[in-house]
Write a protein that holds these residues in place. Structure first.
Motif, PDB file in Angstrom:
ATOM      1  N   SER A 181       0.860  -1.192   0.000  1.00 48.79           N
ATOM      2  CA  SER A 181       0.000   0.000   0.000  1.00 48.79           C
ATOM      3  C   SER A 181       0.892   1.236   0.000  1.00 48.79           C
ATOM      4  O   SER A 181       1.888   1.295   0.728  1.00 48.79           O
ATOM      5  CB  SER A 181      -0.900   0.010   1.239  1.00 48.79           C
ATOM      6  OG  SER A 181      -1.730  -1.140   1.277  1.00 48.79           O
ATOM      7  N   ASP A 182       0.528   2.219  -0.820  1.00 49.07           N
ATOM      8  CA  ASP A 182       1.359   3.423  -0.898  1.00 49.07           C
ATOM      9  C   ASP A 182       0.931   4.505   0.081  1.00 49.07           C
ATOM     10  O   ASP A 182       1.514   5.565   0.144  1.00 49.07           O
ATOM     11  CB  ASP A 182       1.370   3.980  -2.324  1.00 49.07           C
ATOM     12  CG  ASP A 182      -0.026   4.292  -2.842  1.00 49.07           C
ATOM     13  OD1 ASP A 182      -0.996   4.205  -2.044  1.00 49.07           O
ATOM     14  OD2 ASP A 182      -0.163   4.622  -4.039  1.00 49.07           O
ATOM     15  N   HIS A 183      -0.147   4.238   0.850  1.00 46.70           N
ATOM     16  CA  HIS A 183      -0.564   5.175   1.891  1.00 46.70           C
ATOM     17  C   HIS A 183      -1.143   4.358   3.042  1.00 46.70           C
ATOM     18  O   HIS A 183      -1.535   3.203   2.876  1.00 46.70           O
ATOM     19  CB  HIS A 183      -1.621   6.149   1.360  1.00 46.70           C
ATOM     20  CG  HIS A 183      -2.884   5.470   0.910  1.00 46.70           C
ATOM     21  ND1 HIS A 183      -2.999   4.895  -0.332  1.00 46.70           N
ATOM     22  CD2 HIS A 183      -4.074   5.265   1.542  1.00 46.70           C
ATOM     23  CE1 HIS A 183      -4.211   4.361  -0.456  1.00 46.70           C
ATOM     24  NE2 HIS A 183      -4.875   4.573   0.665  1.00 46.70           N
ATOM     25  N   THR A 184      -1.207   4.951   4.203  1.00 45.51           N
ATOM     26  CA  THR A 184      -1.662   4.250   5.396  1.00 45.51           C
ATOM     27  C   THR A 184      -3.127   3.857   5.279  1.00 45.51           C
ATOM     28  O   THR A 184      -3.986   4.673   4.941  1.00 45.51           O
ATOM     29  CB  THR A 184      -1.475   5.134   6.641  1.00 45.51           C
ATOM     30  OG1 THR A 184      -0.097   5.487   6.737  1.00 45.51           O
ATOM     31  CG2 THR A 184      -1.907   4.409   7.899  1.00 45.51           C
ATOM     32  N   VAL A 185      -3.408   2.595   5.569  1.00 49.34           N
ATOM     33  CA  VAL A 185      -4.787   2.098   5.580  1.00 49.34           C
ATOM     34  C   VAL A 185      -5.319   2.254   7.000  1.00 49.34           C
ATOM     35  O   VAL A 185      -4.934   1.513   7.914  1.00 49.34           O
ATOM     36  CB  VAL A 185      -4.857   0.634   5.126  1.00 49.34           C
ATOM     37  CG1 VAL A 185      -6.292   0.124   5.183  1.00 49.34           C
ATOM     38  CG2 VAL A 185      -4.281   0.485   3.717  1.00 49.34           C
ATOM     39  N   VAL A 186      -6.175   3.244   7.197  1.00 47.24           N
ATOM     40  CA  VAL A 186      -6.724   3.521   8.520  1.00 47.24           C
ATOM     41  C   VAL A 186      -7.756   2.440   8.863  1.00 47.24           C
ATOM     42  O   VAL A 186      -8.605   2.092   8.060  1.00 47.24           O
ATOM     43  CB  VAL A 186      -7.374   4.922   8.567  1.00 47.24           C
ATOM     44  CG1 VAL A 186      -7.983   5.176   9.947  1.00 47.24           C
ATOM     45  CG2 VAL A 186      -6.348   5.989   8.210  1.00 47.24           C
ATOM     46  N   GLY A 187      -7.654   1.927  10.073  1.00 51.54           N
ATOM     47  CA  GLY A 187      -8.600   0.910  10.509  1.00 51.54           C
ATOM     48  C   GLY A 187      -8.373  -0.445   9.867  1.00 51.54           C
ATOM     49  O   GLY A 187      -9.316  -1.229   9.698  1.00 51.54           O
ATOM     50  N   ASP A 188      -7.134  -0.730   9.488  1.00 53.96           N
ATOM     51  CA  ASP A 188      -6.801  -2.041   8.910  1.00 53.96           C
ATOM     52  C   ASP A 188      -7.251  -3.140   9.871  1.00 53.96           C
ATOM     53  O   ASP A 188      -6.922  -3.115  11.060  1.00 53.96           O
ATOM     54  CB  ASP A 188      -5.287  -2.120   8.676  1.00 53.96           C
ATOM     55  CG  ASP A 188      -4.900  -3.246   7.735  1.00 53.96           C
ATOM     56  OD1 ASP A 188      -5.791  -3.841   7.116  1.00 53.96           O
ATOM     57  OD2 ASP A 188      -3.684  -3.511   7.612  1.00 53.96           O
ATOM     58  N   ALA A 189      -8.024  -4.093   9.375  1.00 51.27           N
ATOM     59  CA  ALA A 189      -8.594  -5.133  10.223  1.00 51.27           C
ATOM     60  C   ALA A 189      -7.852  -6.455  10.031  1.00 51.27           C
ATOM     61  O   ALA A 189      -7.423  -6.780   8.923  1.00 51.27           O
ATOM     62  CB  ALA A 189     -10.076  -5.334   9.893  1.00 51.27           C
ATOM     63  N   PRO A 190      -7.697  -7.231  11.090  1.00 49.41           N
ATOM     64  CA  PRO A 190      -7.010  -8.514  10.972  1.00 49.41           C
ATOM     65  C   PRO A 190      -7.745  -9.443  10.007  1.00 49.41           C
ATOM     66  O   PRO A 190      -8.978  -9.452   9.965  1.00 49.41           O
ATOM     67  CB  PRO A 190      -7.041  -9.073  12.397  1.00 49.41           C
ATOM     68  CG  PRO A 190      -7.316  -7.910  13.286  1.00 49.41           C
ATOM     69  CD  PRO A 190      -8.125  -6.953  12.482  1.00 49.41           C
ATOM     70  N   ARG A 191      -6.974 -10.233   9.248  1.00 50.47           N
ATOM     71  CA  ARG A 191      -7.546 -11.272   8.398  1.00 50.47           C
ATOM     72  C   ARG A 191      -7.518 -12.585   9.173  1.00 50.47           C
ATOM     73  O   ARG A 191      -6.462 -13.164   9.408  1.00 50.47           O
ATOM     74  CB  ARG A 191      -6.732 -11.399   7.108  1.00 50.47           C
ATOM     75  CG  ARG A 191      -6.994 -10.334   6.068  1.00 50.47           C
ATOM     76  CD  ARG A 191      -8.264 -10.606   5.269  1.00 50.47           C
ATOM     77  NE  ARG A 191      -8.204 -11.849   4.525  1.00 50.47           N
ATOM     78  CZ  ARG A 191      -7.722 -11.992   3.294  1.00 50.47           C
ATOM     79  NH1 ARG A 191      -7.218 -10.931   2.655  1.00 50.47           N
ATOM     80  NH2 ARG A 191      -7.721 -13.160   2.685  1.00 50.47           N
ATOM     81  N   THR A 192      -8.683 -13.038   9.573  1.00 49.95           N
ATOM     82  CA  THR A 192      -8.766 -14.282  10.344  1.00 49.95           C
ATOM     83  C   THR A 192      -8.931 -15.504   9.455  1.00 49.95           C
ATOM     84  O   THR A 192      -8.912 -16.630   9.949  1.00 49.95           O
ATOM     85  CB  THR A 192      -9.940 -14.207  11.329  1.00 49.95           C
ATOM     86  OG1 THR A 192     -11.156 -13.970  10.598  1.00 49.95           O
ATOM     87  CG2 THR A 192      -9.745 -13.078  12.333  1.00 49.95           C
ATOM     88  N   ASP A 193      -9.088 -15.268   8.149  1.00 51.33           N
ATOM     89  CA  ASP A 193      -9.243 -16.385   7.227  1.00 51.33           C
ATOM     90  C   ASP A 193      -7.920 -16.827   6.616  1.00 51.33           C
ATOM     91  O   ASP A 193      -7.888 -17.695   5.749  1.00 51.33           O
ATOM     92  CB  ASP A 193     -10.208 -16.006   6.098  1.00 51.33           C
ATOM     93  CG  ASP A 193      -9.726 -14.793   5.303  1.00 51.33           C
ATOM     94  OD1 ASP A 193      -9.054 -13.939   5.905  1.00 51.33           O
ATOM     95  OD2 ASP A 193     -10.023 -14.710   4.097  1.00 51.33           O
TER      96      ASP A 193
END
Length: 340
Positions: free
Chosen positions: A106-118
């Protein structure tokens, strides 16, 4: 070669173990438990899965001890059982991934990035007890470095096993063919294919070579500088430690960042200003320097275990930060779950 590698069918402890003496069996396998566990980790990419595999392998070995006739070493036989057990787990659990496997940076910050549980994520490995007394091309610590273990996950199980047994553990192609119930030709073919994949994905200079060149004192200064910059929220101090093409990933978060601009943007928005107060303990993981991060929690009134940050160096700069998130990672490293 250890004495246990040369045990024969007449060994007293082996005879007692065959008669059902579990203490004798424990004495037989004790000198090999740590290296067998590391082998299972390399195969599976998870310390937790390695725990399961080793437990299952030793149970299989205990139940099948009568089949060990002493024609090969006990070490070879136990590695055969551990390898086959790991291959069974690979069939059911699949391969472990890193964020880089899921998509581009990603070239910019992903706000609220959520864990991938899959996603089954690659995990860090506590390496405190590893020794360098292997017979293969790789040292024990080289063979648990993140880049190497991550590359192994891109191999089918049989290629993974052949490469580890040959290059890391020093077994011959003929021995591996017997261990895996296949032909020497098949083993050599698996080795050739595995080497090509690993060569494409693993830097030519290992972390062990880099760390020796930099020296223990300077490596410690770099890790302490990284931890202090995060604790102070000092972006300039952090950036001064990084390479231009630095990467930062945070499994189980799927997004990752490459390059000084993207990593600096992420650092400014998330760990340096967006999380709260940090404390750190220096540690080691995967044969590499690491820092354990603790984040302040008002309700607990303490800094709580948050992540294990494994650092990959290029020269005296940090080229890769892998932040493994989760308090469950701390106990295997002998780290406390909170700091007052």
């Amino acid at each position: 070669m250890s004495e246990i590698s040369q045990l024969t069918a007449e060994d007293p402890d082996l005879a007692r173990a065959r008669e059902g003496d579990d203490a004798a069996f424990s004495r037989l396998v004790a000198p090999l438990r740590r290296e067998l566990h590391a082998h299972c980790y390399r195969m599976l990419g998870s310390a937790h899965d390695a725990d399961d595999a080793l437990q299952d392998a030793l149970l299989r070995a205990w139940r099948g001890l009568a089949r060990f006739e002493g024609r090969s070493s006990l070490r070879s036989w136990l590695y055969t059982v551990a390898t086959r057990t790991s291959l069974d787990l690979i069939e059911t659990r699949g391969r472990r991934a890193m964020p880089v496997d899921l998509g581009p940076a990603s070239d910019h910050t992903v706000v609220g990035d959520a864990p991938r549980t899959d996603v089954a994520w690659l995990g860090p490995y506590p390496d405190a007890d590893l020794t360098d007394g292997t017979a293969g091309r790789y040292e024990q610590r080289e063979a648990v470095e993140l880049a190497f273990v991550a590359a192994l996950q891109h191999l089918p199980g049989n290629q993974r096993a052949a490469l580890l047994l040959f290059e890391v553990l020093g077994f011959s192609a003929a021995e591996i063919a017997t261990m895996m119930s296949t032909s020497i030709t098949s083993v050599n073919s698996a080795l050739a294919r595995a080497r090509r994949v690993v060569a494409e994905r693993v830097p030519s200079a290992t972390q062990q070579q880099t760390l020796r060149a930099v020296g223990d004192a300077r490596v410690r200064e770099i890790v302490e500088g990284y931890a202090a910059a995060l604790a102070r929220g000092d972006a300039d101090a952090l950036v001064a430690l990084l390479t231009e093409d630095v990467t930062w990933s945070m499994p189980p978060m799927p997004h990752w960042y490459r390059g000084l601009a993207a990593v600096t943007d992420f650092a400014l928005r998330v760990p340096l200003t967006g999380c709260g107060s940090w404390r750190h303990l220096l540690t080691h993981a995967n044969g590499q320097p690491a820092a354990a991060s603790y984040l302040w929690d008002d309700a607990a009134g303490a800094h709580l275990a948050w992540s294990i940050n494994v650092l990959s160096l290029r020269g005296e700069r940090i080229a890769e930060i892998t932040t493994f998130i989760g308090p469950e990672l701390f106990p295997p490293f002998g780290l406390p779950l909170s700091l007052p």
